[in-house]
Motif scaffolding. Sequence first.
Motif, PDB file in Angstrom:
ATOM      1  N   ARG A 200     -33.340 -44.206  68.177  1.00 19.18           N
ATOM      2  CA  ARG A 200     -31.933 -44.585  68.319  1.00 19.18           C
ATOM      3  C   ARG A 200     -31.066 -43.795  67.347  1.00 19.18           C
ATOM      4  O   ARG A 200     -30.021 -43.282  67.697  1.00 19.18           O
ATOM      5  CB  ARG A 200     -31.830 -46.083  68.030  1.00 19.18           C
ATOM      6  CG  ARG A 200     -30.567 -46.719  68.487  1.00 19.18           C
ATOM      7  CD  ARG A 200     -30.742 -48.217  68.559  1.00 19.18           C
ATOM      8  NE  ARG A 200     -29.462 -48.853  68.676  1.00 19.18           N
ATOM      9  CZ  ARG A 200     -28.786 -49.359  67.663  1.00 19.18           C
ATOM     10  NH1 ARG A 200     -29.292 -49.286  66.453  1.00 19.18           N
ATOM     11  NH2 ARG A 200     -27.621 -49.929  67.841  1.00 19.18           N
ATOM     12  N   THR A 201     -31.521 -43.658  66.090  1.00 19.14           N
ATOM     13  CA  THR A 201     -30.755 -42.920  65.084  1.00 19.14           C
ATOM     14  C   THR A 201     -30.639 -41.452  65.490  1.00 19.14           C
ATOM     15  O   THR A 201     -29.557 -40.866  65.418  1.00 19.14           O
ATOM     16  CB  THR A 201     -31.469 -43.024  63.724  1.00 19.14           C
ATOM     17  OG1 THR A 201     -31.751 -44.378  63.488  1.00 19.14           O
ATOM     18  CG2 THR A 201     -30.612 -42.471  62.617  1.00 19.14           C
TER      19      THR A 201
ATOM     20  N   ALA B  86     -36.170 -47.621  66.373  1.00 15.25           N
ATOM     21  CA  ALA B  86     -35.056 -47.414  65.440  1.00 15.25           C
ATOM     22  C   ALA B  86     -34.871 -45.926  65.149  1.00 15.25           C
ATOM     23  O   ALA B  86     -33.744 -45.418  65.106  1.00 15.25           O
ATOM     24  CB  ALA B  86     -35.325 -48.174  64.140  1.00 15.25           C
TER      25      ALA B  86
ATOM     26  N   ASN C  79     -26.787 -55.540  64.879  1.00 21.03           N
ATOM     27  CA  ASN C  79     -27.573 -54.826  63.867  1.00 21.03           C
ATOM     28  C   ASN C  79     -28.064 -55.755  62.763  1.00 21.03           C
ATOM     29  O   ASN C  79     -29.192 -55.639  62.296  1.00 21.03           O
ATOM     30  CB  ASN C  79     -26.744 -53.696  63.244  1.00 21.03           C
ATOM     31  CG  ASN C  79     -26.621 -52.525  64.179  1.00 21.03           C
ATOM     32  OD1 ASN C  79     -27.437 -52.368  65.061  1.00 21.03           O
ATOM     33  ND2 ASN C  79     -25.581 -51.728  64.002  1.00 21.03           N
TER      34      ASN C  79
END
Lengths: 99, 157
Positions: B150-151, B147, B87
């Motif tokens: 993914r969250t 992103a 990350n």
Amino acid sequence: MTAGYALCMALFLLGLYGVVTKRHLLKIAFGVFLIAGAAALFIALLGVSEGHVGSLWQALGLMVILGGLAIATVMIVTSVRLHQRCGSFDLDRIWKLRG
Amino acid sequence: MQIAVEMVIGAAALAGIVALEARDLRTSLAALALAGIGLIVALFLLGAIEVGIATIMALPVVVGLVTWALRRTENKDATAGIRLDGNGLLMLAALLAFAALFLLVVIPLLGPDWLPGVPPQLDEGPSSVAIVREVLVLLAAGAAVWAMARTVGRRNR
């Protein structure tokens, strides 16, 4: 004054680096303050390129500085409240303590 | 005068680096105050008096609040340093991509002499810098969508 513009951008990106990568809440507030300062300085440099910093540029710069101050202030006070509740300024730790 | 302003902004940027990277939060706060003083001096040298005065009023508020916060909490930053896991690397790569994109977009606005051929003439077709800029925009958009997806996926799990 092109080096001045470049240095302003470097300061802005430094503040952004602090906001994006730091996990300490106070450091994030420092990053916000640096971003606001760099933006105000950039606006002043744009005003200078027109001959002198006129009232429009001054008003824009004032707005940016006071906006940055407001955001940083709320962040610092909220950080202290979070520290009193969770015992840490670490965002990851606060996130894990949630629920 | 111009050199003086640039030197002061450079010193403020160095103080900003110390403010963000120091482990001791009092050192960090002192460096932030120095960066703020540098900004004030630069603003006054540029003739932005009102903005300089606003910064003079804003800086003690931030310094006083952080001092109050440190008195009530802790002085050490245990999270200092760059994480080099997946990350952390992704974040640094995204930041570098943003910086490159930002500079490529802003530099042509500051004058035609910085990078020759930017922005491209209509009859010449896109220059290599313009192509790089478009590719970076697409990459940044793709990274943002990835992103977000993914969250949302993690939250659903």
